[in-house]
Design a protein around this motif. Structure first.
Motif, mmCIF file in Angstrom:
data_model
loop_
_atom_site.group_PDB
_atom_site.id
_atom_site.type_symbol
_atom_site.label_atom_id
_atom_site.label_comp_id
_atom_site.label_asym_id
_atom_site.label_seq_id
_atom_site.Cartn_x
_atom_site.Cartn_y
_atom_site.Cartn_z
ATOM 1 N N SER A 149 0.810 -1.234 0.000
ATOM 2 C CA SER A 149 0.000 0.000 0.000
ATOM 3 C C SER A 149 0.833 1.269 0.000
ATOM 4 O O SER A 149 0.582 2.201 0.751
ATOM 5 N N GLY A 150 1.842 1.315 -0.832
ATOM 6 C CA GLY A 150 2.633 2.526 -0.993
ATOM 7 C C GLY A 150 3.897 2.601 -0.180
ATOM 8 O O GLY A 150 4.753 3.449 -0.448
ATOM 9 N N LEU A 151 4.046 1.748 0.840
ATOM 10 C CA LEU A 151 5.261 1.747 1.657
ATOM 11 C C LEU A 151 6.184 0.611 1.230
ATOM 12 O O LEU A 151 5.726 -0.487 0.879
ATOM 13 N N VAL A 152 7.470 0.869 1.289
ATOM 14 C CA VAL A 152 8.494 -0.118 0.955
ATOM 15 C C VAL A 152 9.349 -0.350 2.187
ATOM 16 O O VAL A 152 9.856 0.602 2.790
ATOM 17 N N CYS A 153 9.498 -1.614 2.568
ATOM 18 C CA CYS A 153 10.334 -1.985 3.713
ATOM 19 C C CYS A 153 11.555 -2.727 3.187
ATOM 20 O O CYS A 153 11.427 -3.651 2.371
ATOM 21 N N CYS A 154 12.727 -2.328 3.641
ATOM 22 C CA CYS A 154 13.959 -2.966 3.179
ATOM 23 C C CYS A 154 14.854 -3.306 4.366
ATOM 24 O O CYS A 154 14.808 -2.656 5.407
ATOM 25 N N MET A 155 15.642 -4.353 4.171
ATOM 26 C CA MET A 155 16.567 -4.822 5.215
ATOM 27 C C MET A 155 17.929 -5.059 4.565
ATOM 28 O O MET A 155 18.009 -5.632 3.465
ATOM 29 N N ASP A 156 18.986 -4.635 5.245
ATOM 30 C CA ASP A 156 20.323 -4.787 4.667
ATOM 31 C C ASP A 156 20.699 -6.250 4.587
ATOM 32 O O ASP A 156 20.212 -7.097 5.349
ATOM 33 N N SER A 157 21.564 -6.589 3.642
ATOM 34 C CA SER A 157 21.948 -7.976 3.390
ATOM 35 C C SER A 157 23.240 -8.378 4.077
ATOM 36 O O SER A 157 23.720 -9.502 3.876
ATOM 37 N N ASP A 158 23.807 -7.497 4.874
ATOM 38 C CA ASP A 158 25.052 -7.807 5.568
ATOM 39 C C ASP A 158 24.800 -8.262 7.008
ATOM 40 O O ASP A 158 25.075 -9.405 7.372
ATOM 41 N N SER A 159 24.269 -7.355 7.824
ATOM 42 C CA SER A 159 24.023 -7.699 9.225
ATOM 43 C C SER A 159 22.596 -8.169 9.469
ATOM 44 O O SER A 159 22.301 -8.745 10.511
ATOM 45 N N TRP A 160 21.674 -7.905 8.490
ATOM 46 C CA TRP A 160 20.253 -8.250 8.630
ATOM 47 C C TRP A 160 19.651 -7.610 9.886
ATOM 48 O O TRP A 160 18.738 -8.149 10.497
ATOM 49 N N SER A 161 20.171 -6.462 10.257
ATOM 50 C CA SER A 161 19.674 -5.773 11.458
ATOM 51 C C SER A 161 19.153 -4.374 11.160
ATOM 52 O O SER A 161 18.413 -3.811 11.961
ATOM 53 N N ARG A 162 19.542 -3.802 10.038
ATOM 54 C CA ARG A 162 19.089 -2.452 9.677
ATOM 55 C C ARG A 162 17.825 -2.570 8.826
ATOM 56 O O ARG A 162 17.848 -3.106 7.718
ATOM 57 N N VAL A 163 16.723 -2.054 9.340
ATOM 58 C CA VAL A 163 15.427 -2.142 8.664
ATOM 59 C C VAL A 163 14.885 -0.729 8.467
ATOM 60 O O VAL A 163 14.861 0.075 9.403
ATOM 61 N N PHE A 164 14.456 -0.425 7.243
ATOM 62 C CA PHE A 164 13.932 0.893 6.903
ATOM 63 C C PHE A 164 12.528 0.749 6.320
ATOM 64 O O PHE A 164 12.215 -0.248 5.667
ATOM 65 N N VAL A 165 11.714 1.770 6.544
ATOM 66 C CA VAL A 165 10.402 1.873 5.914
ATOM 67 C C VAL A 165 10.347 3.226 5.212
ATOM 68 O O VAL A 165 10.722 4.252 5.805
ATOM 69 N N SER A 166 9.888 3.232 3.962
ATOM 70 C CA SER A 166 9.886 4.469 3.197
ATOM 71 C C SER A 166 8.702 4.528 2.245
ATOM 72 O O SER A 166 8.103 3.502 1.910
ATOM 73 N N ASN A 167 8.366 5.750 1.841
ATOM 74 C CA ASN A 167 7.473 5.980 0.712
ATOM 75 C C ASN A 167 8.338 6.540 -0.403
ATOM 76 O O ASN A 167 8.739 7.708 -0.357
ATOM 77 N N PRO A 168 8.676 5.731 -1.410
ATOM 78 C CA PRO A 168 9.631 6.192 -2.430
ATOM 79 C C PRO A 168 9.102 7.313 -3.309
ATOM 80 O O PRO A 168 9.885 8.011 -3.943
ATOM 81 N N ILE A 169 7.780 7.512 -3.349
ATOM 82 C CA ILE A 169 7.224 8.561 -4.194
ATOM 83 C C ILE A 169 7.490 9.941 -3.605
ATOM 84 O O ILE A 169 7.888 10.873 -4.307
ATOM 85 N N ILE A 170 7.282 10.081 -2.305
ATOM 86 C CA ILE A 170 7.506 11.379 -1.662
ATOM 87 C C ILE A 170 8.862 11.439 -0.959
ATOM 88 O O ILE A 170 9.179 12.423 -0.298
ATOM 89 N N HIS A 171 9.659 10.371 -1.073
ATOM 90 C CA HIS A 171 11.006 10.282 -0.495
ATOM 91 C C HIS A 171 10.990 10.552 1.009
ATOM 92 O O HIS A 171 11.835 11.277 1.546
ATOM 93 N N GLU A 172 10.044 9.951 1.673
ATOM 94 C CA GLU A 172 9.981 10.004 3.132
ATOM 95 C C GLU A 172 10.385 8.640 3.670
ATOM 96 O O GLU A 172 9.946 7.612 3.147
ATOM 97 N N TRP A 173 11.211 8.602 4.718
ATOM 98 C CA TRP A 173 11.673 7.320 5.226
ATOM 99 C C TRP A 173 12.035 7.426 6.703
ATOM 100 O O TRP A 173 12.213 8.515 7.241
ATOM 101 N N ARG A 174 12.138 6.256 7.334
ATOM 102 C CA ARG A 174 12.588 6.176 8.723
ATOM 103 C C ARG A 174 13.242 4.813 8.946
ATOM 104 O O ARG A 174 12.936 3.832 8.273
ATOM 105 N N GLN A 175 14.182 4.777 9.893
ATOM 106 C CA GLN A 175 14.839 3.530 10.267
ATOM 107 C C GLN A 175 14.206 2.992 11.533
ATOM 108 O O GLN A 175 14.013 3.724 12.507
#
Length: 428
Positions: A149-175
């Motif tokens: 529903s418009g949000l993208v959640c991503c997790m790093d592939s190295d430590s698998w501990s950094r998780v971000f949620v963002s709206n790529p259309i308005i370039h808003e994000w948080r960790q």
């Protein structure tokens, strides 16, 4: 833009506007004079609307109404036209955009593997065009990605501990904060689900780690994060025998689904995949998640056939599985691609199988591939090329996307991507 040929006709609720040529209107023009104001009735001081631009005639409410009928890619371009349009679109984005209208899920393809800022192109199925697009947060193309529903959640592939949620259309994000009490897993996957009414979201991390000195035992852990509480909980910790967690999961209708894979310890394990299901809603007690009361392994669901790989997706609150169909005597060799839907009785229903001409169109297809979807569209992509195939669930129609404006520069260059809904009104 000249308006002498423009006619307006609008309907708002039950009120209708009559249609007039804009030259029907005359505006008095008052000019400064040393003597005083000029005679406003003089013909030389009559200014017709054909001499004005549309931006100076229409009020903000009318612009908002016009923008609401445009595809979101056109709305984004319109916001870059001038300061006024930018302010209208971004200040009224919550009321401007109606979910589901003039919007289909986009597919973002990584076409640059630069660690500093992986580049890529986004495909809009409405306009059937690719355009350069920059994603916030994601630093590498091999990060784990999920969308809802418009949000993208991503997790790093190295430590698998950094998780971000963002709206790529308005370039808003948080960790997001890191889950506590968790060691480095061997396998991990991420999923996100956005509530369509409250716009709150749940993020799940499913992790699997081999028990020390025991190749047969694997720990299976589920972490859940709620945007409302801002905290992580760990409702599931279970030991699997001969099975481990995989790298694909999805949340659908309050249920968390995750594909698990046989470790090969148990002989003659065919098919090699099973589906784990965890009921997030049923596990909630007075707004808090409690631990799972039963064995997830005992209630797991077999996949419809032997698969080389499987990709899970939520299509209009239906769980859909896209899988590589394995040869009977060679489970690591792909012979086709199928699409299945899980029914309420936990039985798989075959939706479609990829026609052979499209399967051959990918060239040399590996046993694993990228696939994701949303609403009624399923995207399938080979890691070895930029060819993108789209399947329409409602029309049962296969179709190649427009050619991506990127060419393969060296033989081992890999491409991947994911699907997401372009939304203006959703915040993280």
């Amino acid at each position: 833009m000249q308006l002498d040929q423009l006619h307006l006709r609008m309907e708002v609720d039950e009120l209708s506007w009559d249609c007039f040529p804009l030259d029907h209107f005359k505006l008095p023009l008052t000019t400064k004079s040393t003597n005083c104001c000029t005679d406003i009735d003089a013909p030389d001081n009559i200014l017709t609307l054909s001499d004005l631009s549309i931006d100076s005639v229409l009020p903000d409410d009318v612009f908002e109404r016009i923008f609401s009928f445009l595809p979101i890619s056109s709305v984004i371009r319109a916001s870059l036209t001038c300061k006024r349009w930018h302010e209208i679109i971004h200040s009224r984005r919550r009321s401007l955009f109606c979910p589901g209208s003039k919007s289909k899920p986009w597919y973002f393809m990584f076409t640059c593997t630069s660690e500093a800022s992986p580049g890529g192109f986004a495909f809009d199925p409405l306009t059937r065009k690719w355009f350069s697009f920059h994603l916030p947060c994601i630093e590498k193309s091999n990060w784990f990605v999920s969308s809802s529903s418009g949000l993208v959640c991503c997790m790093d592939s190295d430590s698998w501990s950094r998780v971000f949620v963002s709206n790529p259309i308005i370039h808003e994000w948080r960790q997001l904060p890191e889950p506590s009490g968790d060691s480095q897993p061997d396998y991990s996957t991420v999923a996100i689900s956005v509530d369509k009414k409250s716009l709150n979201y749940i993020v799940s991390l499913v992790r699997s780690k081999q028990v020390s000195d025991d190749f047969h035992q694997w720990e299976f852990v589920v972490h859940l994060y709620g945007s409302g509480s801002g905290k992580w909980v760990t409702p599931v910790k279970e030991i699997f025998s001969g099975w481990r967690g995989g790298d694909d999961s999805v949340i659908c209708n309050g249920l968390l689904y995750c594909l698990i894979q046989s470790t090969g310890v148990i002989a003659n394990t065919v098919p090699r995949h099973r589906l784990i299901m965890y009921d997030i809603v049923a596990a909630s007690v007075q707004g808090r998640l409690c631990a799972s009361s039963g064995s997830l392994m005992h209630s797991s669901i077999p996949v419809p056939c032997a698969l080389t790989c499987g990709r899970l997706m939520n299509l209009k609150d239906r769980l859909v599985l896209v899988g590589g169909i394995a040869k009977n005597d060679r489970p690591d060799i792909i012979k086709g691609i199928g699409i299945w839907e899980l029914r309420e009785n936990k039985v798989w229903r075959e939706v479609a199988k990829m026609p052979h001409k499209y399967f051959q169109g990918f060239g040399e297809l590996d046993d694993v591939f990228a696939s994701s979807g949303s609403h009624g569209l399923v995207y399938i992509q080979s890691y070895g090329s930029t060819a993108l195939l789209v399947f329409d669930m409602e029309k049962k129609e296969w179709r190649w996307s427009a050619r991506c404006p990127v060419t393969k520069r060296f033989p081992l260059q890999l491409f991947t991507g994911f699907c997401f809904e372009p939304r203006l009104e959703v915040s993280c």
